[in-house]
Design an enzyme around this catalytic site. Structure first.
Site, mmCIF file in Angstrom:
data_model
loop_
_atom_site.group_PDB
_atom_site.id
_atom_site.type_symbol
_atom_site.label_atom_id
_atom_site.label_comp_id
_atom_site.label_asym_id
_atom_site.label_seq_id
_atom_site.Cartn_x
_atom_site.Cartn_y
_atom_site.Cartn_z
ATOM 1 N N GLU A 1 0.854 -1.189 0.000
ATOM 2 C CA GLU A 1 0.000 0.000 0.000
ATOM 3 C C GLU A 1 0.886 1.233 0.000
ATOM 4 O O GLU A 1 1.923 1.255 0.687
ATOM 5 C CB GLU A 1 -0.896 0.017 1.247
ATOM 6 C CG GLU A 1 -1.790 -1.197 1.394
ATOM 7 C CD GLU A 1 -2.383 -1.292 2.794
ATOM 8 O OE1 GLU A 1 -3.132 -0.392 3.184
ATOM 9 O OE2 GLU A 1 -2.062 -2.265 3.499
ATOM 10 N N LYS B 1 2.373 4.594 1.120
ATOM 11 C CA LYS B 1 2.458 5.213 2.449
ATOM 12 C C LYS B 1 2.064 6.687 2.319
ATOM 13 O O LYS B 1 2.847 7.504 1.844
ATOM 14 C CB LYS B 1 3.868 5.070 3.025
ATOM 15 C CG LYS B 1 3.997 5.536 4.458
ATOM 16 C CD LYS B 1 5.396 5.245 4.994
ATOM 17 C CE LYS B 1 5.484 5.706 6.440
ATOM 18 N NZ LYS B 1 5.316 7.162 6.586
ATOM 19 N N TYR C 1 -6.749 1.547 6.480
ATOM 20 C CA TYR C 1 -5.804 0.490 6.141
ATOM 21 C C TYR C 1 -5.723 -0.650 7.167
ATOM 22 O O TYR C 1 -5.081 -1.661 6.907
ATOM 23 C CB TYR C 1 -4.401 1.047 5.888
ATOM 24 C CG TYR C 1 -3.831 1.939 6.974
ATOM 25 C CD1 TYR C 1 -3.536 1.453 8.239
ATOM 26 C CD2 TYR C 1 -3.545 3.281 6.696
ATOM 27 C CE1 TYR C 1 -2.994 2.267 9.214
ATOM 28 C CE2 TYR C 1 -3.002 4.103 7.668
ATOM 29 C CZ TYR C 1 -2.722 3.597 8.926
ATOM 30 O OH TYR C 1 -2.186 4.407 9.890
ATOM 31 N N CYS D 1 27.108 30.920 28.840
ATOM 32 C CA CYS D 1 25.748 30.779 28.333
ATOM 33 C C CYS D 1 25.385 31.984 27.462
ATOM 34 O O CYS D 1 25.538 33.135 27.894
ATOM 35 C CB CYS D 1 24.768 30.675 29.502
ATOM 36 S SG CYS D 1 23.039 30.643 28.983
ATOM 37 N N CYS E 1 22.350 33.985 29.572
ATOM 38 C CA CYS E 1 22.579 34.664 30.861
ATOM 39 C C CYS E 1 24.023 35.083 31.087
ATOM 40 O O CYS E 1 24.316 35.826 32.027
ATOM 41 C CB CYS E 1 22.117 33.775 32.016
ATOM 42 S SG CYS E 1 23.141 32.300 32.249
ATOM 43 N N CYS F 1 24.353 25.021 30.712
ATOM 44 C CA CYS F 1 24.310 26.166 31.616
ATOM 45 C C CYS F 1 23.727 25.648 32.930
ATOM 46 O O CYS F 1 22.709 24.957 32.926
ATOM 47 C CB CYS F 1 23.429 27.271 31.048
ATOM 48 S SG CYS F 1 23.129 28.633 32.205
#
Length: 684
Positions: free
Chosen positions: A119, A121, A235, A420, A423, A438
């Site tokens: 079948e 998809k 299906y 980071c 911050c 971080c």
């Protein structure tokens, strides 16, 4: 009155027949003007006699009032994923694997050709439909395969999904319950029309038909769904409690039965009698699929005989008797314009390649994850590089390789930040981890992720607290912790952009209601690394108040079945961080639930006592559940789980590679359950 009822039934049958011929068979037999006249007559009769309206009436496809929300529901039968293969060689390897997994007695099937059903998809969204006494009673999205969202009101608008099954398909006697699985999708011409209308209305167009389908299914107003004209191919068919062999013996027969029941099945399906025939079907559709009126990304291959399917069973994730034979992922070159770093809820720094937009598998791709610093070093990717991008499994964009021969001069290797990017605090990378993190608990990025997790459905379930609102609250420094949510007032919220008084009052009310959520949800909402919802429930049962858990040793936490050393260490360390201790204190003052009350325990047990007094043993690897998850579900339903099989055992739950416990249970005459049967028992 009897004449009116008879006429209503007659009109419904005429309209249902005409709809089936138009939307399913694509062979209309009734002129539009005649159909409209019959429909209006039915509407008028039902309006004058509302007591005669039934849920399967054609007039009830579109709801008049929008839904307020979608509820999570457990599927009666799990929706499994499929193993992927990407070429004919991998198809042959799959074929060899399932033959090796056959019992030694099946010598004929090990070497002989068998029948396969192929079948196309369909690139859409899977749906689970439930019919009781032939009437559509529930429709749900796939979700994670075990849990989905109940969207029956929207599914009723899809004209190729019958509201009532054709009784003649079963010889006049419809089974008590029928489960149907299939794919809903948006035809390409409809998708194009929708995007043209969105552009005219200065709205952002949908990226691809699959995304448009998913967004449509989650509309709260079914009238909008109706206008989108979704379609559906069925299906899979399940008839619980029936002897399947008495109804269908093969997948091909099941597809034919689905058609007779009133469903549309994909007309391009084919019954193949050998693997070479499957390979030819796959190769033929590689280019021909581009001419279809809908999107497809591969071929689903299933062993035809249900008896053979049953013998093969499932692996931990997939049925052994089916495979998704995917077409090669589309690749495309593009240029990396920038490399940014995203900070997640746990503080993990994830580098992202920001690229010149390129079309891939029907979507516009402009960003791809680079995972971590090790992956960046492996690729040696730099800003300005030309790269080859593809979609892994046609879902997640990834950078496949860098074309260094096209690299412009003067580029510099990308180095992961030491601080980071949000911050500015130093980041760390543990010795045994590839991830850089971080560790600043006050980092806005971590805070946003923490709040989004706290308000999520499986945690405190605070409705109305979406991502945009959370980001506003953090960016404008209205909240600095999840505890600050419980100090919000409508007046404070009204100061935010696009926030009216009524909306603000609803959000504050939703926050207040979250104080009634049980201790297990609060624990999950805290966002402790490695603590999912099932683990949180196990912890809440063993430690009925926060003080007991906070003071527990690593060894005591690890002593809980299903919790390993890494999880135990994460929990132990979390409760020793001063800022987390302060958070707990503030939430207790805000009257959140940090104790499992007797009433809660009683309610949990009373809500499903189906398994009370029953003893279970679990063996082998289950298809979708971890063993501790299955154990938790059984215990929540009042059952008992032990490690060894004895005469006192009521049920043995069997997964893949079950050992001596299965033999012993069979000798003792103990009932054997699959995971699907266990889940169905729990659902009842």
């Amino acid at each position: 009155m009897l004449d009116i009822k008879t006429r209503i039934e007659e009109l419904r049958k005429l309209i249902q027949k005409a709809s089936y011929e138009y939307y399913v068979l694509d062979r209309p037999t009734l002129e539009d003007t005649v159909y409209d006249r019959l429909y209006r007559e039915l509407q008028e009769l039902e309006n004058n006699h509302p007591e005669l309206i039934t849920t399967d009436s054609p007039t009830q496809r579109v709801g008049e009032k929008p839904a307020t929300q979608f509820n999570s529901v457990r599927h009666h039968i799990p929706l499994y994923s499929l193993e992927n293969a990407f070429n004919v060689d991998e198809l042959k390897a799959w074929d060899n694997r399932w033959r090796r997994n056959l019992p030694p007695s099946n010598t004929e099937e090990r070497t002989a050709d068998v029948e396969y059903v192929c079948e196309l998809k369909i690139d859409g969204n899977a749906l689970a439909l439930t019919y009781e006494e032939g009437i559509l009673t529930r429709g749900a999205t796939r979700g994670d395969g075990l849990m989905g969202e109940e969207i029956t009101q929207n599914i009723r608008t899809i004209r190729s999904i019958p509201l009532r099954l054709h009784p003649e398909a079963f010889g006049g006697k419809i089974p008590a319950r029928v489960e149907v699985r299939g794919e809903t999708f948006l035809p390409l011409d409809v998708f194009t029309q929708i995007n043209e209308e969105r552009l005219q209305n200065h709205e952002t167009p949908f990226a691809n038909p699959r995304n448009a389908t998913a967004g449509t299914l989650r509309q709260l107003d079914s009238r909008i769904v109706d206008k989108r004209k979704l379609d559906f191919f069925a299906y899979t068919l399940h008839i619980p409690g029936e002897d399947d062999a008495s109804i269908t013996n093969t997948q091909w027969e099941a597809l034919e039965l689905l058609q007779n029941m009133g469903f549309k099945v994909n007309p391009k399906m084919k019954l193949c009698h050998s693997l070479p025939e499957v390979a030819k079907y796959y190769e033929d559709w590689d280019t021909e699929r581009l001419n279809l009126p809908y999107m497809t990304d591969g071929v689903v291959v299933k062993i035809n005989a249900f008896k053979l399917q049953e013998q093969l069973g499932f692996t931990q994730k997939f049925p052994r008797w089916a495979v998704a034979l995917k077409y090669a992922a589309e690749e495309a070159p593009t240029v990396v314009e920038n490399i940014s770093v995203n900070v997640g809820r746990t503080g993990a720094l994830t580098p992202l390649a920001e690229m010149r937009p390129v079309q891939l598998a029907g979507t516009t791709v402009s960003r791809a994850t680079l995972h971590n610093g090790d992956r960046i070093n492996q690729l040696d990717i730099r800003i300005g590089d030309t790269v080859i991008v593809r979609k892994a499994g046609e879902i997640i964009p990834e950078v496949l390789r860098v074309l260094t021969e096209l690299r412009p001069s003067g580029t510099e290797p990308f180095v992961m930040p030491t601080h980071c990017p949000v911050c500015g605090q130093p980041v760390v990378r543990e010795k045994d981890e590839a991830v850089t993190r971080c560790v600043n608990a006050s980092c806005p990025a971590i805070l946003k992720g923490s709040i989004e997790h706290w308000v999520s459905r499986d945690a405190l379930d605070i409705r109305g607290m979406g991502e945009k609102l959370v980001h506003q609250l953090v960016d404008k420094e209205v909240v600095h912790s999840v505890a600050d949510l419980y100090e919000l007032t409508p007046e404070k919220l009204c100061e935010l952009e696009r926030m009216g008084k009524k909306s603000a009052e609803k959000i504050v009310d939703a926050i207040s209601k979250s104080k009634n959520q049980p201790w297990s949800r609060v624990l999950y909402g805290l966002g402790i690394r490695h603590v999912g919802s099932v683990t949180a429930q196990l912890l809440a049962e063993k430690f009925p108040c926060v003080e007991e858990l906070a003071n527990a040793s690593r060894a005591k936490i690890e002593g809980i079945y299903g919790i390993g050393g890494e999880i135990a260490d994460s929990i132990y360390q979390w409760f020793r961080i001063p800022s987390n201790q302060t958070l707990i204190e503030r939430l207790i003052i805000a009257e959140l639930q940090f104790t499992t009350t007797f009433t809660e325990v009683a309610n949990n047990r009373d809500s499903n006592q189906k398994l009370a007094g029953k003893t279970f043993v679990i063996t082998g690897t289950l298809p979708t559940l971890k063993r501790d998850e299955a154990k938790g579900l059984i215990q929540t339903a009042g059952g008992k789980v032990t490690d060894s099989v004895s005469k006192k055992t009521d049920f043995l739950v069997v997964g893949a590679e079950a050992g001596s416990k299965l033999t012993k249970a069979e000798n003792l005459g103990i009932a054997i359950l699959s995971e699907a049967q266990l889940l169905e028992m729990l659902a009842e």
